[in-house]
Design a protein around this motif. Sequence first.
Motif: not given
Length: 301
Positions: A199, A203-204, A206-207, A211
């Motif tokens: 995390s 960034n990818r 975390r995104t 979801r």
Amino acid sequence: MPQDDANRLGEYLHARRDLVTPQQAGIPGGTNRRVPGLRREEVAMLAGISADYYLRLERGRDHNPSPQVLQAIARVLYLDDLETEYLLGLNVPRPPARRKQRTPRLPARLHHLLAAVHVPAFVEDRHFDVLASNQLATALSPRLRPGENRLRSLLLDPEERHFQHDWEAAVVDSVAAFRRSVDDSVTDQRSVELVGELSLASNRFRTLWARHDIKALGYTSTVNHPVVGELHLNREKLAVGDLLLVLYYPDQDSDAAEKLQLLTSLAPAGGQQPAAAVDPPPGRDVDVCHRSQDSRGQRRP
């Protein structure tokens, strides 16, 4: 970061609600919407339940919805069979997480099997930590040596962007498969450590973690090897207790079979990569950890 165990159901509903557009649900979008997906009251209306009841579910005030209610919500949120099964499982109380977890034990027979098979093979745990691998696996990818974590390598090692035929798809699928694998133990020390690290660093990740996607990895993988080029391989995962034996193998008489044969001839002799600093004695189990030695013999985290 790992979700609040007290409201796993609410967090999942909220995350999945944000992914369904009004157009998908047959609702006029308009220009005054504050949420990217459906509103709570819209989910409630489409599922045939009261808006107040749905609000209580998302906020963790009702911990005992019926399977029929959850299945109705699953239809509104366009969940597939695997995701619906996961949703229903969130409604089942789970035992408190163990604060101290046992070190995984790798059966000696797996060491023998890794040395015997003539395809890339490795053993991993539920966190995607590689515990042992054969020489052909590390010839396929050095990120498959013991001590590596496949999800960390995929997200943070720049070589993976070239190695994966479709890096973005591999990341999306792997994060969803990782959540499916560890969710029952998402509060254990190793899960907290790994989710926290990724995390902060990606960034990818975390995104995608936000979801709450759930997926089983497919049975094929295409990679770009720096020596033999593109390889289209089948992937098989076999459960051995709490561990998984993973094998990559080509279709018979395929181009990938010829390239894998070439890779076999280039791989150093010696059977398998040990899970610990010393190979285990025959017929005995060995404790394995999340560390390995680098080429200088130093311990690497």
